[in-house]
Motif scaffolding. Structure first.
Motif, PDB file in Angstrom:
ATOM      1  N   VAL A   7      39.054 -36.583  17.579  1.00  0.00           N
ATOM      2  CA  VAL A   7      38.211 -34.984  16.997  1.00  0.00           C
ATOM      3  C   VAL A   7      36.453 -35.824  16.222  1.00  0.00           C
ATOM      4  O   VAL A   7      36.482 -36.637  16.065  1.00  0.00           O
ATOM      5  CB  VAL A   7      39.459 -35.130  16.190  1.00  0.00           C
ATOM      6  N   SER A  25      38.469 -31.616  20.305  1.00  0.00           N
ATOM      7  CA  SER A  25      39.358 -32.737  20.465  1.00  0.00           C
ATOM      8  C   SER A  25      38.913 -33.385  21.661  1.00  0.00           C
ATOM      9  O   SER A  25      37.965 -32.942  22.083  1.00  0.00           O
ATOM     10  CB  SER A  25      40.677 -31.950  20.286  1.00  0.00           C
ATOM     11  N   GLU A 119      46.296 -21.099  17.932  1.00  0.00           N
ATOM     12  CA  GLU A 119      45.929 -22.234  18.530  1.00  0.00           C
ATOM     13  C   GLU A 119      45.382 -21.740  19.763  1.00  0.00           C
ATOM     14  O   GLU A 119      44.769 -20.850  20.475  1.00  0.00           O
ATOM     15  CB  GLU A 119      47.242 -22.891  19.731  1.00  0.00           C
ATOM     16  N   VAL A 123      44.304 -28.076  20.134  1.00  0.00           N
ATOM     17  CA  VAL A 123      43.587 -26.893  17.928  1.00  0.00           C
ATOM     18  C   VAL A 123      44.240 -26.194  17.945  1.00  0.00           C
ATOM     19  O   VAL A 123      44.665 -24.640  17.923  1.00  0.00           O
ATOM     20  CB  VAL A 123      42.539 -27.428  18.686  1.00  0.00           C
ATOM     21  N   PHE A 142      41.171 -26.756  11.154  1.00  0.00           N
ATOM     22  CA  PHE A 142      41.652 -27.800  13.003  1.00  0.00           C
ATOM     23  C   PHE A 142      42.554 -28.278  12.127  1.00  0.00           C
ATOM     24  O   PHE A 142      41.967 -29.214  12.009  1.00  0.00           O
ATOM     25  CB  PHE A 142      40.316 -28.357  13.284  1.00  0.00           C
ATOM     26  N   ARG A 143      43.819 -28.669  12.840  1.00  0.00           N
ATOM     27  CA  ARG A 143      44.390 -29.499  13.063  1.00  0.00           C
ATOM     28  C   ARG A 143      44.227 -29.765  15.132  1.00  0.00           C
ATOM     29  O   ARG A 143      45.112 -29.633  15.198  1.00  0.00           O
ATOM     30  CB  ARG A 143      45.349 -29.674  13.351  1.00  0.00           C
ATOM     31  N   SER A 144      44.343 -31.363  15.083  1.00  0.00           N
ATOM     32  CA  SER A 144      44.211 -31.939  16.319  1.00  0.00           C
ATOM     33  C   SER A 144      44.714 -33.213  16.063  1.00  0.00           C
ATOM     34  O   SER A 144      43.943 -33.964  14.734  1.00  0.00           O
ATOM     35  CB  SER A 144      42.897 -31.773  17.307  1.00  0.00           C
TER      36      SER A 144
END
Ligand SMILES: [Zn+2]
Ligand SMILES: [Zn+2]
Length: 271
Positions: A7, A25, A119, A123, A142-144
């Motif tokens: 990331v 990502s 989403e 991500v 942001f989460r990935s």
């Protein structure tokens, strides 16, 4: 080709003359704000070895022109959806014009609401409200791939809700707009100084330092100081204020300080 699991964040520009950052990502590329001209955004992406055609979506924080100046042309050229809140979109539609002075319409709009995660590809994006003088301004996390990235600029102070959202970020881009002394003694008219310093203005080096020294969890590997004022700040002053505030939280593994600039991109920071 097998893409490396990673990331990254690449700040193409940051400051009151234009903001734009890329969060990637291994499968998804998001452009956050489009505050430079389309041509300049493309030029800076190429400088960073990024292909503009690989962008999946553009996400907008708020309608100030330093965040949306190139939006219409860029979105049209790349044919990508624009993620924006309803009120911000309304406000943008009211004043945005093309080079011939005609009103413009974004072709692909995806409305999101502050506080509700969504989403895009792989991500998870969480928008959260920030205190700023725009109709519906947001910051994002942001989460990935197990990595959390936070982007939070253009805010007058750090309310508890914002501090909550920024917990556990592995990479955090955060505003360090002005030095209070430089702003007070600087060239801006008093009304502008008041606006910048207000609860819906911009975060000072001092306010950021207070956050870093007290509430900040110290978890980030990279801290990117952003939206620095060219007139009322200096990169070394901002850096020193943050270093002092972090104290012993800075180590080999944590809290590497980087500075985002207006005139040139900050190359990708990767985890
Ligand atoms: Zn701004
Ligand atoms: Zn703004």
């Amino acid at each position: 080709m097998l893409a490396a699991m990673a990331v990254s964040i690449t700040v193409l520009a940051s400051g009151s003359n234009g903001n734009c950052a890329l969060v990637s990502s291994s499968a998804t590329r998001l452009l956050i704000d489009a505050g430079l001209s389309c041509r300049e955004i493309m030029r800076r992406m190429k400088l960073c070895d990024e292909d503009p055609q690989s962008i999946d979506a553009i996400l907008i924080t708020h309608e100030h022109s330093d965040h949306v100046a190139g939006l219409y042309v860029l979105a049209k050229k790349l044919k990508v959806p624009v993620y924006i809140t309803g009120p911000t979109h309304e406000s943008y539609r009211r004043w945005a014009r093309d080079s011939a002075g005609n009103k413009v319409r974004l072709e692909r709009v995806e409305c999101f609401s502050s506080g509700r995660a969504f989403e895009v590809g792989d991500v998870t994006v969480t928008p959260f409200t920030i205190p700023h003088d725009a109709v519906d301004p947001v910051g994002f996390t942001f989460r990935s791939e197990g990595i959390k990235v936070g982007i939070c600029t253009d805010l007058g102070y750090m309310p508890a809700s914002v501090r909550h959202h920024l917990r556990g970020c592995h990479m955090l881009m955060i505003e360090s707009n002005h030095d209070l002394e430089l702003l007070r003694g600087g060239p801006y008219p008093w009304s502008v100084k008041q606006r910048v310093m207000s609860r819906v203005g911009h975060l000072s080096n001092e306010a950021l330092a207070e956050f870093l020294a007290s509430e900040y969890d110290g978890e980030a590997e990279f801290l990117i100081l952003a939206h620095l004022s060219e007139r009322n700040n200096h990169p070394e002053i901002a850096r020193m204020a943050a270093e002092r505030a972090l104290g012993e939280q800075r180590s080999f593994l944590r809290n590497h300080l980087l500075l985002a600039a207006q005139q040139e991109p900050l190359p990708a920071v990767r985890l």
